[in-house]
Write a protein that holds these residues in place. Structure first.
Motif, mmCIF file in Angstrom:
data_model
loop_
_atom_site.group_PDB
_atom_site.id
_atom_site.type_symbol
_atom_site.label_atom_id
_atom_site.label_comp_id
_atom_site.label_asym_id
_atom_site.label_seq_id
_atom_site.Cartn_x
_atom_site.Cartn_y
_atom_site.Cartn_z
ATOM 1 N N PRO A 79 -5.807 -0.637 -3.363
ATOM 2 C CA PRO A 79 -5.173 0.611 -3.818
ATOM 3 C C PRO A 79 -4.917 0.686 -5.323
ATOM 4 O O PRO A 79 -5.090 1.743 -5.916
ATOM 5 N N TRP A 134 0.818 -1.207 0.000
ATOM 6 C CA TRP A 134 0.000 0.000 0.000
ATOM 7 C C TRP A 134 0.858 1.266 0.000
ATOM 8 O O TRP A 134 0.455 2.281 -0.576
ATOM 9 N N THR A 135 2.024 1.211 0.610
ATOM 10 C CA THR A 135 2.933 2.358 0.548
ATOM 11 C C THR A 135 3.418 2.568 -0.891
ATOM 12 O O THR A 135 3.461 3.702 -1.389
ATOM 13 N N ALA A 184 0.712 4.098 -2.943
ATOM 14 C CA ALA A 184 0.593 5.536 -2.676
ATOM 15 C C ALA A 184 1.661 6.322 -3.420
ATOM 16 O O ALA A 184 1.392 7.396 -3.981
ATOM 17 N N TYR A 203 0.770 6.509 -7.021
ATOM 18 C CA TYR A 203 -0.315 7.482 -7.223
ATOM 19 C C TYR A 203 0.221 8.911 -7.186
ATOM 20 O O TYR A 203 -0.100 9.738 -8.050
#
Length: 296
Positions: free
Chosen positions: A187, A13-14, A17, A20
């Motif tokens: 994500p 998930w990091t 991010a 993104y």
């Protein structure tokens, strides 16, 4: 298990991010490569770290062994049946029909008319029927480059996590793993991966697909006594999955995509096949709910 999940989700998930914030287009070749390296390999990295910290063998704890090669081979070709089921179910849906218009699919991918025509000409010029050629390409990818990407997930989900949850029995292992696996994708799904036109709905559909498909993964892995079964199944499925979009038309990815509604329905049917084999063909049953021994 909590340490493994924290690491797997934290790394993935990091990285999602960061992708993104860097405005990386996940639909490009570079974007796919970055997702593979930074997102998909997080479960394997987490599993390796956990095993290393506990002083336990990665091969023993994660099933990284040859196992029963016949079942590893079965796992490799099983996605053919899954895709065939998707196409068969898809044509039963309203407004969905079977097609062999390869050019239309390539145009949807963003190719120019000239590029699409050239690709179709090359495809139809081979002595093999196009569908057979595409299947062979998907299977070869499933043993090679796709397998390398899939191992990043499978060493975690069908390796360490399966081993840790095995006392719960087949169905609980599959259900819990399916939910975790589906939510883990959130994500990149929200960034347009798999469902670019419906990312929010795509999170729920993806989770449903992972829950539906996990019993098949579990069954093949335990029968093979090796995480390689899940790896080659996953790799081949990724190589063949787009065929549902090639041969079906009239709806979007939520319905006819490989992890869409047709994928969920086909996975349920394939799970039924696994159960029938387990109950009436196999020498020992593993879908009874009793604790599993995934590595023999």
């Amino acid at each position: 298990m909590s340490t493994f999940l924290a690491l797997a989700f934290g790394i993935s998930w990091t990285s999602a991010a960061v992708l993104y914030l860097a405005a990386v287009d996940l639909g490009t070749l570079g974007g796919i490569a970055l997702v593979t390296l930074t997102f998909m390999w997080a479960p394997a990295i987490a599993a390796i770290v956990v095993q290393w910290r506990s002083g336990e063998s990665i091969r023993t704890g994660c099933g990284l062994r040859l196992g029963r090669l016949r079942w590893v081979g079965v796992a490799w070709v099983t996605p053919i049946a899954l895709i065939a089921g998707m196409v068969g179910i898809g044509v039963l849906l309203p407004d969905v029909s079977f097609t062999t218009d390869y050019g239309a699919y390539l145009l949807d991918l963003g190719l120019t008319q000239q590029q699409a025509d050239a690709a179709v000409a090359q495809l139809t010029a081979t002595p093999l029927p196009p569908v057979l050629l595409l299947v062979l390409q998907g299977l070869i990818a499933g043993l090679t480059i796709n397998a390398l990407a899939a191992l990043g997930e499978e060493l975690g989900w069908r390796g360490l996590l399966l081993d840790e949850l095995s006392p719960l029995g087949f169905w609980k292992v599959s259900g819990i793993t399916g939910v975790i696996w589906g939510v883990w994708h959130a994500p990149i799904i929200l960034q347009g991966h798999n469902f670019p036109d419906a990312p929010v709905a795509g999170v729920f559909i993806m989770t449903g697909a992972m829950v539906a498909m996990t019993p098949v993964y579990t069954y093949l892995t335990v029968r093979a006594e090796s995480v390689l079964a899940a790896t080659f199944f996953h790799g081949a499925f990724n190589g063949l999955g787009a065929l549902s979009l090639v041969y079906l038309t009239g709806a979007g990815n939520l319905l006819i995509g490989p992890v869409g509604v047709v994928g969920i329905a086909a996975a349920f049917l394939l799970t039924l096949v696994c159960v029938v084999h387990d109950r009436f063909v196999a020498a020992n049953e593993i879908t009874t709910g009793e604790p599993l021994s995934p590595w023999g």
